[in-house]
Design a protein around this motif. Structure first.
Motif, PDB file in Angstrom:
ATOM      1  N   LYS A 152      12.289  11.161   1.272  1.00 45.51           N
ATOM      2  CA  LYS A 152      11.050  11.142   2.068  1.00 45.51           C
ATOM      3  C   LYS A 152      10.264   9.861   1.833  1.00 45.51           C
ATOM      4  O   LYS A 152       9.156   9.852   1.298  1.00 45.51           O
ATOM      5  N   HIS A 153      10.857   8.756   2.254  1.00 48.11           N
ATOM      6  CA  HIS A 153      10.222   7.452   2.058  1.00 48.11           C
ATOM      7  C   HIS A 153      10.467   6.595   3.284  1.00 48.11           C
ATOM      8  O   HIS A 153      11.595   6.497   3.775  1.00 48.11           O
ATOM      9  N   ILE A 154       9.408   5.984   3.774  1.00 49.62           N
ATOM     10  CA  ILE A 154       9.538   5.056   4.889  1.00 49.62           C
ATOM     11  C   ILE A 154       8.522   3.938   4.727  1.00 49.62           C
ATOM     12  O   ILE A 154       7.377   4.166   4.319  1.00 49.62           O
ATOM     13  N   GLY A 155       8.957   2.716   5.015  1.00 47.77           N
ATOM     14  CA  GLY A 155       8.081   1.559   4.935  1.00 47.77           C
ATOM     15  C   GLY A 155       7.848   0.969   6.309  1.00 47.77           C
ATOM     16  O   GLY A 155       8.694   1.076   7.201  1.00 47.77           O
ATOM     17  N   TYR A 176       3.097  14.017   5.268  1.00 46.32           N
ATOM     18  CA  TYR A 176       4.059  12.915   5.365  1.00 46.32           C
ATOM     19  C   TYR A 176       4.608  12.818   6.790  1.00 46.32           C
ATOM     20  O   TYR A 176       4.638  11.731   7.396  1.00 46.32           O
ATOM     21  N   ASN A 177       5.015  13.945   7.330  1.00 49.02           N
ATOM     22  CA  ASN A 177       5.561  13.957   8.689  1.00 49.02           C
ATOM     23  C   ASN A 177       4.502  13.599   9.727  1.00 49.02           C
ATOM     24  O   ASN A 177       4.766  12.868  10.685  1.00 49.02           O
ATOM     25  N   LYS A 178       3.280  14.094   9.525  1.00 44.72           N
ATOM     26  CA  LYS A 178       2.194  13.774  10.455  1.00 44.72           C
ATOM     27  C   LYS A 178       1.833  12.289  10.384  1.00 44.72           C
ATOM     28  O   LYS A 178       1.608  11.647  11.427  1.00 44.72           O
ATOM     29  N   ALA A 179       1.794  11.748   9.169  1.00 42.24           N
ATOM     30  CA  ALA A 179       1.454  10.329   9.004  1.00 42.24           C
ATOM     31  C   ALA A 179       2.518   9.442   9.623  1.00 42.24           C
ATOM     32  O   ALA A 179       2.199   8.409  10.241  1.00 42.24           O
ATOM     33  N   LYS A 180       3.760   9.834   9.480  1.00 39.88           N
ATOM     34  CA  LYS A 180       4.857   9.056  10.056  1.00 39.88           C
ATOM     35  C   LYS A 180       4.723   8.987  11.585  1.00 39.88           C
ATOM     36  O   LYS A 180       4.828   7.910  12.180  1.00 39.88           O
ATOM     37  N   VAL A 181       4.456  10.121  12.193  1.00 46.20           N
ATOM     38  CA  VAL A 181       4.305  10.176  13.651  1.00 46.20           C
ATOM     39  C   VAL A 181       3.108   9.352  14.110  1.00 46.20           C
ATOM     40  O   VAL A 181       3.162   8.647  15.119  1.00 46.20           O
ATOM     41  N   PHE A 182       2.025   9.402  13.329  1.00 47.13           N
ATOM     42  CA  PHE A 182       0.795   8.708  13.714  1.00 47.13           C
ATOM     43  C   PHE A 182       0.883   7.203  13.497  1.00 47.13           C
ATOM     44  O   PHE A 182       0.421   6.412  14.339  1.00 47.13           O
ATOM     45  N   LEU A 183       1.500   6.768  12.387  1.00 47.86           N
ATOM     46  CA  LEU A 183       1.448   5.353  12.020  1.00 47.86           C
ATOM     47  C   LEU A 183       2.560   4.509  12.620  1.00 47.86           C
ATOM     48  O   LEU A 183       2.349   3.309  12.872  1.00 47.86           O
ATOM     49  N   VAL A 184       3.714   5.082  12.846  1.00 51.27           N
ATOM     50  CA  VAL A 184       4.824   4.285  13.373  1.00 51.27           C
ATOM     51  C   VAL A 184       4.450   3.548  14.665  1.00 51.27           C
ATOM     52  O   VAL A 184       4.760   2.356  14.815  1.00 51.27           O
ATOM     53  N   PRO A 185       3.760   4.182  15.613  1.00 51.38           N
ATOM     54  CA  PRO A 185       3.378   3.437  16.826  1.00 51.38           C
ATOM     55  C   PRO A 185       2.403   2.286  16.560  1.00 51.38           C
ATOM     56  O   PRO A 185       2.288   1.373  17.388  1.00 51.38           O
ATOM     57  N   LEU A 186       1.696   2.327  15.425  1.00 56.71           N
ATOM     58  CA  LEU A 186       0.739   1.268  15.088  1.00 56.71           C
ATOM     59  C   LEU A 186       1.399   0.099  14.354  1.00 56.71           C
ATOM     60  O   LEU A 186       0.771  -0.943  14.167  1.00 56.71           O
ATOM     61  N   ALA A 187       2.647   0.292  13.942  1.00 55.21           N
ATOM     62  CA  ALA A 187       3.329  -0.694  13.093  1.00 55.21           C
ATOM     63  C   ALA A 187       4.016  -1.767  13.934  1.00 55.21           C
ATOM     64  O   ALA A 187       4.555  -1.500  15.009  1.00 55.21           O
ATOM     65  N   SER A 188       4.021  -2.994  13.402  1.00 62.23           N
ATOM     66  CA  SER A 188       4.733  -4.090  14.062  1.00 62.23           C
ATOM     67  C   SER A 188       6.217  -4.064  13.717  1.00 62.23           C
ATOM     68  O   SER A 188       7.040  -4.611  14.462  1.00 62.23           O
ATOM     69  N   SER A 189       6.569  -3.441  12.598  1.00 59.15           N
ATOM     70  CA  SER A 189       7.967  -3.257  12.220  1.00 59.15           C
ATOM     71  C   SER A 189       8.073  -2.020  11.334  1.00 59.15           C
ATOM     72  O   SER A 189       7.129  -1.683  10.613  1.00 59.15           O
ATOM     73  N   VAL A 190       9.227  -1.348  11.407  1.00 58.59           N
ATOM     74  CA  VAL A 190       9.449  -0.120  10.639  1.00 58.59           C
ATOM     75  C   VAL A 190      10.816  -0.204   9.978  1.00 58.59           C
ATOM     76  O   VAL A 190      11.813  -0.555  10.624  1.00 58.59           O
ATOM     77  N   VAL A 248       0.874  -1.173   0.000  1.00 59.47           N
ATOM     78  CA  VAL A 248       0.000   0.000   0.000  1.00 59.47           C
ATOM     79  C   VAL A 248       0.910   1.221   0.000  1.00 59.47           C
ATOM     80  O   VAL A 248       1.620   1.486   0.971  1.00 59.47           O
ATOM     81  N   ASP A 249       0.933   1.945  -1.121  1.00 64.02           N
ATOM     82  CA  ASP A 249       1.788   3.123  -1.268  1.00 64.02           C
ATOM     83  C   ASP A 249       0.941   4.380  -1.157  1.00 64.02           C
ATOM     84  O   ASP A 249       0.019   4.585  -1.957  1.00 64.02           O
ATOM     85  N   LEU A 250       1.273   5.225  -0.185  1.00 62.14           N
ATOM     86  CA  LEU A 250       0.539   6.468   0.028  1.00 62.14           C
ATOM     87  C   LEU A 250       1.456   7.650  -0.250  1.00 62.14           C
ATOM     88  O   LEU A 250       2.577   7.717   0.254  1.00 62.14           O
ATOM     89  N   PHE A 251       0.966   8.576  -1.045  1.00 63.72           N
ATOM     90  CA  PHE A 251       1.696   9.796  -1.414  1.00 63.72           C
ATOM     91  C   PHE A 251       1.085  10.958  -0.648  1.00 63.72           C
ATOM     92  O   PHE A 251      -0.138  11.154  -0.668  1.00 63.72           O
ATOM     93  N   LEU A 252       1.944  11.727   0.038  1.00 64.76           N
ATOM     94  CA  LEU A 252       1.452  12.798   0.903  1.00 64.76           C
ATOM     95  C   LEU A 252       2.262  14.073   0.702  1.00 64.76           C
ATOM     96  O   LEU A 252       3.426  14.033   0.279  1.00 64.76           O
ATOM     97  N   SER A 253       1.650  15.203   1.031  1.00 59.63           N
ATOM     98  CA  SER A 253       2.396  16.463   1.051  1.00 59.63           C
ATOM     99  C   SER A 253       3.460  16.359   2.139  1.00 59.63           C
ATOM    100  O   SER A 253       3.407  15.474   3.006  1.00 59.63           O
ATOM    101  N   GLU A 254       4.422  17.266   2.119  1.00 58.69           N
ATOM    102  CA  GLU A 254       5.505  17.197   3.102  1.00 58.69           C
ATOM    103  C   GLU A 254       4.959  17.262   4.534  1.00 58.69           C
ATOM    104  O   GLU A 254       5.378  16.495   5.410  1.00 58.69           O
ATOM    105  N   GLU A 309       3.860   1.871   2.602  1.00 64.62           N
ATOM    106  CA  GLU A 309       4.970   2.768   2.291  1.00 64.62           C
ATOM    107  C   GLU A 309       4.447   4.189   2.171  1.00 64.62           C
ATOM    108  O   GLU A 309       3.496   4.446   1.424  1.00 64.62           O
ATOM    109  N   LEU A 310       5.081   5.092   2.899  1.00 67.99           N
ATOM    110  CA  LEU A 310       4.739   6.511   2.837  1.00 67.99           C
ATOM    111  C   LEU A 310       5.736   7.223   1.940  1.00 67.99           C
ATOM    112  O   LEU A 310       6.948   7.025   2.064  1.00 67.99           O
ATOM    113  N   HIS A 311       5.206   8.057   1.042  1.00 68.40           N
ATOM    114  CA  HIS A 311       6.049   8.801   0.109  1.00 68.40           C
ATOM    115  C   HIS A 311       5.755  10.294   0.251  1.00 68.40           C
ATOM    116  O   HIS A 311       4.619  10.721   0.016  1.00 68.40           O
TER     117      HIS A 311
END
Length: 357
Positions: A138-141, A116-130, A107-113, A150-152
């Motif tokens: 500006k890419h993190i899976g 992107y930073n807000k999504a990273k902060v919000f989703l990382v705690p929900l992830a089982s691995s990062v 699942v690839d999500l494209f976000l404004s800058e 994957e956030l882009h």
């Protein structure tokens, strides 16, 4: 009426294996059904066919589950005032006659800058691995509920600046101008890139993989389905200007010839190409085909056992040597661009090694 002599002595086990390697099992089974409906008399071994059908049913179920996950994920983000664009994947699948037959991936999500930073902060705690973040691009899976997300924050790839400038234009066109189209996934509206931008991005994305180690049929099928679906409404002038600005018309025509000659893409749905050019580009199309078959989808046919055998520096050296050999192959297809792209590919690989990625 289909010429059944084409299927005489065909090894269906090898056909199945190739379809599996290229992640196109569903498309191939649909093709077999179409041929049977055309009164073709060829026979697929019953045991293999039943196994094939079972595999495709699994693909369909995975797609349903992923579609539900995409809805839940995007709604969670929207609840946090985070807005995203779905890239490739399930969005492109909607261009197929039977979207559930397309083997799903990430699942690839494209976000404004900012998002992107807000999504990273919000989703990382929900992830089982990062995974390690590629900060420059500006890419993190990460893995959430068993799915790779994957956030882009950028569409940029490891190719020359002129190509990335076009991708920057697409980013601006998306977030500043609002050039998008959408898909209703159940009752949720999922936004995607505008048609011309989507086509251009998918093209550059698989070209990036072509030059950097592995390209698959599914990626090219996605490009073809986008072109075919939007053939009557496409802003051909905008698409042409993007291709010319990126300096990729040679690649566009060669892969277009491959799609027409090998995948049955209607020539009238492939912009900037005519039948005479298809004939002239036949050797390039043949070489593209051989490379795709050799390396497999995303390079999955390639030996990666050295990853667990050697230290980091040795692994990177082996990868660099493999890419160098690929460039010598690609020179036979795109001599000028292969030489021009090579320094970028090696330099980006060195930067990645320096970051320990």
């Amino acid at each position: 009426m289909v010429n059944d002599s084409l299927f005489k002595d065909l090894d269906w086990n090898k056909v199945y294996q190739l379809a599996q390697e290229q992640s196109v099992l569903g498309f191939m089974l649909q093709g077999i059904d179409w041929l049977k409906a055309s009164e073709s008399q060829f026979t697929v071994p019953q045991v293999l066919l039943l196994h094939w059908i079972g595999e495709v049913q699994v693909i369909e179920q995975e797609n349903k589950e992923m579609n539900a996950f995409v809805v839940a994920l995007i709604e969670k983000l929207q609840d946090e005032n985070i807005y995203s664009i779905l890239l490739k994947g399930q969005g492109v699948a909607q261009c197929y006659e039977k979207p559930l037959l397309r083997t799903c991936g990430d699942v690839d999500l494209f976000l404004s800058e900012e998002d992107y930073n807000k999504a990273k902060v919000f989703l990382v705690p929900l992830a089982s691995s990062v995974e390690t973040e590629y900060e420059n691009s500006k890419h993190i899976g990460m893995t959430i509920d068993g799915w790779t997300v994957e956030l882009h924050g950028s569409l940029r790839v490891g190719l020359p600046k002129r190509i990335n400038r076009v991708l920057d234009d697409i980013q601006s066109d998306t977030f500043n101008v609002g050039n998008m189209h959408s898909w209703m996934n159940g009752g949720t509206q999922i936004f995607m890139l505008g048609a011309e931008n989507d086509i251009m991005y998918v093209f550059v994305h698989f070209l990036n993989h072509f030059y950097k180690g592995g390209i698959g049929l599914r990626q090219i099928c996605d490009w073809c389905r986008l072109l075919y679906t939007y053939r009557e409404s496409l802003n051909v002038g905008l698409l042409e200007s993007r291709i010319m600005q990126a300096g990729l018309m040679r690649e566009w025509k060669a892969f277009g010839a491959f799609a027409v000659n090998y995948l049955g893409m209607p020539i009238e749905a492939m912009p900037f190409l005519n039948m005479d050019e298809c004939a002239n580009l036949e050797k390039k199309a043949d070489r593209i085909c051989r490379f795709i078959i050799k390396v497999g989808n995303f390079g999955h046919n390639r030996d990666t056992s050295y990853y667990g055998k050697y230290p980091f520096v040795v692994r990177k050296a082996i990868s660099a040597w493999r890419r160098t050999k690929d460039i010598f192959h690609h020179i036979m297809i795109f001599p000028l661009d292969s030489l021009r792209f090579f320094p970028n590919i090696i330099w980006n690989g060195m930067k990645s090694a320096a970051r320990g990625e």
